[in-house]
Design a protein around this motif. Structure first.
Motif, PDB file in Angstrom:
ATOM      1  N   ILE A 169      -3.038   5.022  -2.512  1.00 14.89           N
ATOM      2  CA  ILE A 169      -4.174   5.723  -1.902  1.00 14.89           C
ATOM      3  C   ILE A 169      -3.945   7.219  -2.033  1.00 14.89           C
ATOM      4  O   ILE A 169      -2.882   7.709  -1.832  1.00 14.89           O
ATOM      5  CB  ILE A 169      -4.291   5.348  -0.403  1.00 14.89           C
ATOM      6  CG1 ILE A 169      -4.513   3.848  -0.305  1.00 14.89           C
ATOM      7  CG2 ILE A 169      -5.383   6.126   0.251  1.00 14.89           C
ATOM      8  CD1 ILE A 169      -4.455   3.317   1.106  1.00 14.89           C
TER       9      ILE A 169
ATOM     10  N   ASP B  99       0.976   5.580  -0.009  1.00 15.70           N
ATOM     11  CA  ASP B  99       0.278   6.841   0.249  1.00 15.70           C
ATOM     12  C   ASP B  99       1.075   7.919  -0.475  1.00 15.70           C
ATOM     13  O   ASP B  99       2.220   8.183  -0.122  1.00 15.70           O
ATOM     14  CB  ASP B  99       0.219   7.116   1.746  1.00 15.70           C
ATOM     15  CG  ASP B  99      -0.504   8.397   2.083  1.00 15.70           C
ATOM     16  OD1 ASP B  99      -1.047   9.039   1.154  1.00 15.70           O
ATOM     17  OD2 ASP B  99      -0.535   8.755   3.265  1.00 15.70           O
TER      18      ASP B  99
ATOM     19  N   TYR C 279       0.852  -1.195   0.000  1.00 16.85           N
ATOM     20  CA  TYR C 279       0.000   0.000   0.000  1.00 16.85           C
ATOM     21  C   TYR C 279       0.882   1.237   0.000  1.00 16.85           C
ATOM     22  O   TYR C 279       1.808   1.334   0.795  1.00 16.85           O
ATOM     23  CB  TYR C 279      -0.907   0.028   1.232  1.00 16.85           C
ATOM     24  CG  TYR C 279      -1.921  -1.068   1.238  1.00 16.85           C
ATOM     25  CD1 TYR C 279      -3.134  -0.904   0.594  1.00 16.85           C
ATOM     26  CD2 TYR C 279      -1.671  -2.271   1.886  1.00 16.85           C
ATOM     27  CE1 TYR C 279      -4.077  -1.911   0.602  1.00 16.85           C
ATOM     28  CE2 TYR C 279      -2.605  -3.285   1.899  1.00 16.85           C
ATOM     29  CZ  TYR C 279      -3.798  -3.100   1.255  1.00 16.85           C
ATOM     30  OH  TYR C 279      -4.733  -4.098   1.265  1.00 16.85           O
TER      31      TYR C 279
ATOM     32  N   LYS D 268       0.050  -3.828  -5.870  1.00 15.87           N
ATOM     33  CA  LYS D 268       0.363  -2.507  -5.322  1.00 15.87           C
ATOM     34  C   LYS D 268      -0.878  -1.628  -5.413  1.00 15.87           C
ATOM     35  O   LYS D 268      -1.505  -1.551  -6.462  1.00 15.87           O
ATOM     36  CB  LYS D 268       1.506  -1.876  -6.097  1.00 15.87           C
ATOM     37  CG  LYS D 268       1.932  -0.540  -5.555  1.00 15.87           C
ATOM     38  CD  LYS D 268       3.008   0.058  -6.406  1.00 15.87           C
ATOM     39  CE  LYS D 268       2.321   0.970  -7.361  1.00 15.87           C
ATOM     40  NZ  LYS D 268       3.113   1.774  -8.198  1.00 15.87           N
ATOM     41  N   PHE D 269      -1.209  -0.993  -4.299  1.00 19.48           N
ATOM     42  CA  PHE D 269      -2.346  -0.087  -4.250  1.00 19.48           C
ATOM     43  C   PHE D 269      -1.860   1.286  -3.824  1.00 19.48           C
ATOM     44  O   PHE D 269      -1.085   1.412  -2.883  1.00 19.48           O
ATOM     45  CB  PHE D 269      -3.390  -0.567  -3.241  1.00 19.48           C
ATOM     46  CG  PHE D 269      -3.968  -1.898  -3.585  1.00 19.48           C
ATOM     47  CD1 PHE D 269      -4.976  -2.009  -4.526  1.00 19.48           C
ATOM     48  CD2 PHE D 269      -3.494  -3.046  -2.980  1.00 19.48           C
ATOM     49  CE1 PHE D 269      -5.510  -3.244  -4.843  1.00 19.48           C
ATOM     50  CE2 PHE D 269      -4.018  -4.285  -3.295  1.00 19.48           C
ATOM     51  CZ  PHE D 269      -5.012  -4.386  -4.220  1.00 19.48           C
TER      52      PHE D 269
END
Length: 58
Positions: A58, A27, A25, A55-56
């Motif tokens: 945000i 940011d 994750y 993979k994310f």
């Protein structure tokens, strides 16, 4: 800090019966952590070629 993170991942890997893959994750507001996660993901691509990596951001 990268070596510390990789050591932790390797220890967890050896305690795991069957590793399915990795979830990362990011940011985008925290640039230092974002770059660290990208670096770790690149290392995972080399070390764990056949494992799923997601993979994310945000």
């Amino acid at each position: 800090i990268v070596d510390l993170c990789l050591d932790i991942v390797r220890k967890l890997r050896y305690n795991c019966m069957e590793l399915q893959g990795f979830l990362v994750y990011n940011d985008i507001r925290d640039e230092m952590r974002f770059r660290l996660n990208l670096l770790l993901l690149e290392i995972f691509l080399v070390d764990y070629k056949k494992k799923t990596k997601m993979k994310f951001t945000i």
